[in-house]
Design a protein around this motif. Structure first.
Motif, PDB file in Angstrom:
ATOM      1  N   ALA A 283      33.992   2.174  44.601  1.00  0.00           N
ATOM      2  CA  ALA A 283      35.367   1.940  45.057  1.00  0.00           C
ATOM      3  C   ALA A 283      35.384   1.149  46.360  1.00  0.00           C
ATOM      4  N   VAL A 284      34.454   1.487  47.274  1.00  0.00           N
ATOM      5  CA  VAL A 284      34.409   0.763  48.547  1.00  0.00           C
ATOM      6  C   VAL A 284      33.963  -0.682  48.306  1.00  0.00           C
ATOM      7  N   GLY A 285      32.985  -0.825  47.410  1.00  0.00           N
ATOM      8  CA  GLY A 285      32.527  -2.170  47.065  1.00  0.00           C
ATOM      9  C   GLY A 285      33.668  -3.011  46.504  1.00  0.00           C
ATOM     10  N   GLU A 286      34.471  -2.402  45.643  1.00  0.00           N
ATOM     11  CA  GLU A 286      35.604  -3.130  45.064  1.00  0.00           C
ATOM     12  C   GLU A 286      36.607  -3.517  46.153  1.00  0.00           C
ATOM     13  N   HIS A 287      36.867  -2.571  47.042  1.00  0.00           N
ATOM     14  CA  HIS A 287      37.813  -2.824  48.128  1.00  0.00           C
ATOM     15  C   HIS A 287      37.338  -4.000  48.990  1.00  0.00           C
ATOM     16  N   LEU A 288      36.062  -3.958  49.379  1.00  0.00           N
ATOM     17  CA  LEU A 288      35.522  -5.028  50.223  1.00  0.00           C
ATOM     18  C   LEU A 288      35.500  -6.361  49.476  1.00  0.00           C
ATOM     19  N   ALA A 289      35.124  -6.317  48.198  1.00  0.00           N
ATOM     20  CA  ALA A 289      35.094  -7.548  47.393  1.00  0.00           C
ATOM     21  C   ALA A 289      36.486  -8.171  47.328  1.00  0.00           C
ATOM     22  N   ASN A 290      37.511  -7.316  47.166  1.00  0.00           N
ATOM     23  CA  ASN A 290      38.886  -7.818  47.122  1.00  0.00           C
ATOM     24  C   ASN A 290      39.301  -8.443  48.456  1.00  0.00           C
ATOM     25  N   LEU A 291      38.933  -7.761  49.549  1.00  0.00           N
ATOM     26  CA  LEU A 291      39.289  -8.276  50.878  1.00  0.00           C
ATOM     27  C   LEU A 291      38.630  -9.628  51.133  1.00  0.00           C
ATOM     28  N   ILE A 292      37.348  -9.725  50.795  1.00  0.00           N
ATOM     29  CA  ILE A 292      36.624 -10.987  51.014  1.00  0.00           C
ATOM     30  C   ILE A 292      37.235 -12.094  50.152  1.00  0.00           C
ATOM     31  N   GLN A 293      37.489 -11.743  48.903  1.00  0.00           N
ATOM     32  CA  GLN A 293      38.082 -12.705  47.975  1.00  0.00           C
ATOM     33  C   GLN A 293      39.405 -13.244  48.537  1.00  0.00           C
ATOM     34  N   ARG A 294      40.242 -12.325  48.986  1.00  0.00           N
ATOM     35  CA  ARG A 294      41.568 -12.690  49.484  1.00  0.00           C
ATOM     36  C   ARG A 294      41.469 -13.579  50.732  1.00  0.00           C
ATOM     37  N   GLU A 295      40.585 -13.193  51.671  1.00  0.00           N
ATOM     38  CA  GLU A 295      40.461 -13.980  52.902  1.00  0.00           C
ATOM     39  C   GLU A 295      39.941 -15.383  52.620  1.00  0.00           C
ATOM     40  N   ILE A 296      38.935 -15.469  51.746  1.00  0.00           N
ATOM     41  CA  ILE A 296      38.358 -16.789  51.465  1.00  0.00           C
ATOM     42  C   ILE A 296      39.386 -17.680  50.772  1.00  0.00           C
ATOM     43  N   VAL A 297      40.073 -17.114  49.786  1.00  0.00           N
ATOM     44  CA  VAL A 297      41.046 -17.929  49.049  1.00  0.00           C
ATOM     45  C   VAL A 297      42.154 -18.406  49.985  1.00  0.00           C
ATOM     46  N   SER A 298      42.643 -17.494  50.844  1.00  0.00           N
ATOM     47  CA  SER A 298      43.778 -17.893  51.683  1.00  0.00           C
ATOM     48  C   SER A 298      43.358 -18.846  52.801  1.00  0.00           C
ATOM     49  N   ARG A 299      42.115 -18.763  53.266  1.00  0.00           N
ATOM     50  CA  ARG A 299      41.706 -19.624  54.375  1.00  0.00           C
ATOM     51  C   ARG A 299      41.111 -20.958  53.930  1.00  0.00           C
ATOM     52  N   THR A 300      40.576 -21.008  52.702  1.00  0.00           N
ATOM     53  CA  THR A 300      39.903 -22.236  52.279  1.00  0.00           C
ATOM     54  C   THR A 300      40.658 -22.968  51.179  1.00  0.00           C
ATOM     55  N   GLY A 301      41.503 -22.248  50.443  1.00  0.00           N
ATOM     56  CA  GLY A 301      42.167 -22.889  49.321  1.00  0.00           C
ATOM     57  C   GLY A 301      41.262 -23.080  48.118  1.00  0.00           C
ATOM     58  N   LEU A 302      40.049 -22.497  48.166  1.00  0.00           N
ATOM     59  CA  LEU A 302      39.192 -22.546  46.967  1.00  0.00           C
ATOM     60  C   LEU A 302      39.911 -21.811  45.834  1.00  0.00           C
ATOM     61  N   ALA A 303      39.704 -22.259  44.605  1.00  0.00           N
ATOM     62  CA  ALA A 303      40.350 -21.614  43.458  1.00  0.00           C
ATOM     63  C   ALA A 303      39.930 -20.143  43.388  1.00  0.00           C
ATOM     64  N   ASP A 304      40.853 -19.289  42.978  1.00  0.00           N
ATOM     65  CA  ASP A 304      40.633 -17.840  42.973  1.00  0.00           C
ATOM     66  C   ASP A 304      40.042 -17.381  41.633  1.00  0.00           C
ATOM     67  N   CYS A 305      38.749 -17.146  41.611  1.00  0.00           N
ATOM     68  CA  CYS A 305      38.096 -16.670  40.384  1.00  0.00           C
ATOM     69  C   CYS A 305      37.959 -15.146  40.391  1.00  0.00           C
ATOM     70  N   ARG A 306      38.588 -14.491  41.345  1.00  0.00           N
ATOM     71  CA  ARG A 306      38.759 -13.034  41.393  1.00  0.00           C
ATOM     72  C   ARG A 306      37.474 -12.219  41.605  1.00  0.00           C
ATOM     73  N   SER A 307      37.685 -10.899  41.714  1.00  0.00           N
ATOM     74  CA  SER A 307      36.575  -9.957  41.914  1.00  0.00           C
ATOM     75  C   SER A 307      36.253  -9.245  40.608  1.00  0.00           C
ATOM     76  N   HIS A 308      34.972  -8.984  40.387  1.00  0.00           N
ATOM     77  CA  HIS A 308      34.560  -8.386  39.121  1.00  0.00           C
ATOM     78  C   HIS A 308      33.470  -7.335  39.319  1.00  0.00           C
ATOM     79  N   PRO A 309      33.508  -6.252  38.522  1.00  0.00           N
ATOM     80  CA  PRO A 309      32.399  -5.290  38.536  1.00  0.00           C
ATOM     81  C   PRO A 309      31.225  -5.837  37.729  1.00  0.00           C
ATOM     82  N   ARG A 310      29.998  -5.602  38.220  1.00  0.00           N
ATOM     83  CA  ARG A 310      28.809  -6.044  37.499  1.00  0.00           C
ATOM     84  C   ARG A 310      27.710  -4.996  37.672  1.00  0.00           C
ATOM     85  N   GLY A 311      26.815  -4.915  36.694  1.00  0.00           N
ATOM     86  CA  GLY A 311      25.725  -3.954  36.768  1.00  0.00           C
ATOM     87  C   GLY A 311      24.433  -4.559  37.283  1.00  0.00           C
ATOM     88  N   TRP A 312      24.506  -5.699  37.976  1.00  0.00           N
ATOM     89  CA  TRP A 312      23.306  -6.396  38.439  1.00  0.00           C
ATOM     90  C   TRP A 312      22.450  -5.497  39.319  1.00  0.00           C
TER      91      TRP A 312
END
Ligand SMILES: [Zn+2]
Length: 389
Positions: A283-312
């Motif tokens: 849950a914390v990983g998801e929260h942080l991934a969302n925050l990072i995703q949001r900040e990068i998209v809003s500050r850089t304008g890079l296309a938003d490919c969203r956050s995803h769970p993975r079993g890597w």
């Protein structure tokens, strides 16, 4: 810092390395800010600026950027207090801030071997002796509390006004909730594994460059930053996860750039540990991934490919919240052009650090000042005053 490229750059050279050299020379004030945006040519102007820099530093004045000038130039951007200084075997920190630290140690009688701007074992020993002498926790790292002790001692020794440290202001204004945390940065690939090579960029170099920019910012606000690799090593994911676990890291960030043979694909994506099939995720990983995703998209304008769970493996084997960031597609011409620009990497680093700060904003901060042994320092200063009066 110790593993900057050792190549030679001279008049007529061209490329991303020259772009970086120009930016560094502008930062030292030797090169006027360019009217042509982000030129990548080593022209007469650059050669003159290199000569001016060499002259000031007592280096051989030839206008050529060899190994010595290169190290001095990369180190020149650091002022004491910009980042945490410590001895990292195999990745020794170098820079003007290290030289300043060594000068202060010397002036207080804690002698490193020499003032050479390289944080090696003897500098670490001198920092330890200083910390022991002042009553600070002895860890050999020149972090915020050690620098603060310097400032106070400089005042009581010389009677002059205390040196204002930039990091104090930064810690006070924004970073205190991150103070004392351990963040492991994992620049993707490395060693023989270059990752993707496209549009003149090499993924392993881009991720290391980005990691260093994040490191500088986090260190400035009192975060201990550890790397999973240097410029020449490329451990596997299991070893990287083990390193983070053994360091008892609070957060791990794995940095990559994406690539595909579909040339239209572009944008940023983040990944956290989770197995959708089993309904299990961090849950914390998801929260942080969302925050990072949001900040990068809003500050850089890079296309938003969203956050995803993975079993890597890297996400699974780490015991702390871990987020993997795929910052742009090297296979996409526009993404790649942006990633080639140092200013863009700075923006990315900024976005990631802000996201980390946001994650800790909601937390209670009873531990925020726990690492500062201010009581010890006050006791030392009181004793010092008593003995000189
Ligand atoms: Zn990668």
């Amino acid at each position: 810092m110790s593993d900057q490229p050792v190549a030679l750059y001279r008049l007529g050279d061209k490329g991303n390395a020259v772009r970086t050299i120009r930016a560094l020379l502008q930062a030292t004030g030797d090169l006027a800010p360019s009217t042509i945006a982000a030129s990548d040519v080593y022209d007469e102007e650059v050669a003159d600026a290199v000569r001016a820099f060499q002259q000031r530093r007592g280096l051989i004045v030839d206008g050529v950027l060899g190994p010595h000038t290169n190290i001095a130039l990369h180190g020149a951007r650091w002022k004491l207090g910009d980042r945490m200084l410590s001895h990292i075997p195999g990745h020794m920190l170098q820079g003007d801030d290290v030289a300043e630290l060594q000068e202060r140690l010397l002036s207080l009688g804690f002698t490193p071997d020499r003032v050479d701007g390289v944080f090696g074992p003897s500098t670490e020993q001198a920092v330890r002796r200083f910390q022991g002498g002042v009553g600070l926790a002895v860890d050999g790292n020149a972090g915020p509390e050690t620098l603060r002790a310097f400032a106070d001692l400089t005042r009581s020794v010389s009677g002059g006004s205390p040196h204002t440290l930039r990091e104090e202001e930064l810690v006070r204004t924004s970073g205190h909730r991150l103070l004392g945390r351990i963040v492991v940065l994992d620049p993707g690939h490395g060693g023989d594994d270059t990752g993707t090579i496209a549009h003149g960029l090499t993924e392993s170099e881009v991720t290391l460059d980005l990691a260093r920019r994040i490191e500088g910012r986090l260190s400035a606000i009192g975060v201990t930053v550890l790397f999973t690799r240097s410029a020449t090593t490329g451990p596997d994911d299991l070893l990287r996860a083990t390193m983070a676990n053994q360091a008892h890291a609070d957060i791990m960030l794995s940095l990559h750039c994406d690539s595909t043979d579909q040339s239209q694909a572009s944008g940023v994506a983040t990944f956290f540990w989770g197995l959708e099939r089993f309904g299990a995720w961090s849950a914390v990983g998801e929260h942080l991934a969302n925050l990072i995703q949001r900040e990068i998209v809003s500050r850089t304008g890079l296309a938003d490919c969203r956050s995803h769970p993975r079993g890597w493996q890297l996400l699974q084997r780490t015991q702390m919240p871990t987020v993997r960031i795929e910052a742009g597609y090297l296979s996409h011409p526009e993404d790649a052009a942006r990633l080639a620009d140092p200013a863009f990497l700075d923006t990315l680093a900024e976005a990631i650090v802000i996201a980390l700060q946001r994650m800790y904003l909601g937390e209670d901060d009873t531990n925020a000042t726990g690492v500062l042994s201010l009581g010890d320092l006050r006791a030392y200063n009181a004793k010092h005053r008593a003995s000189t009066e």
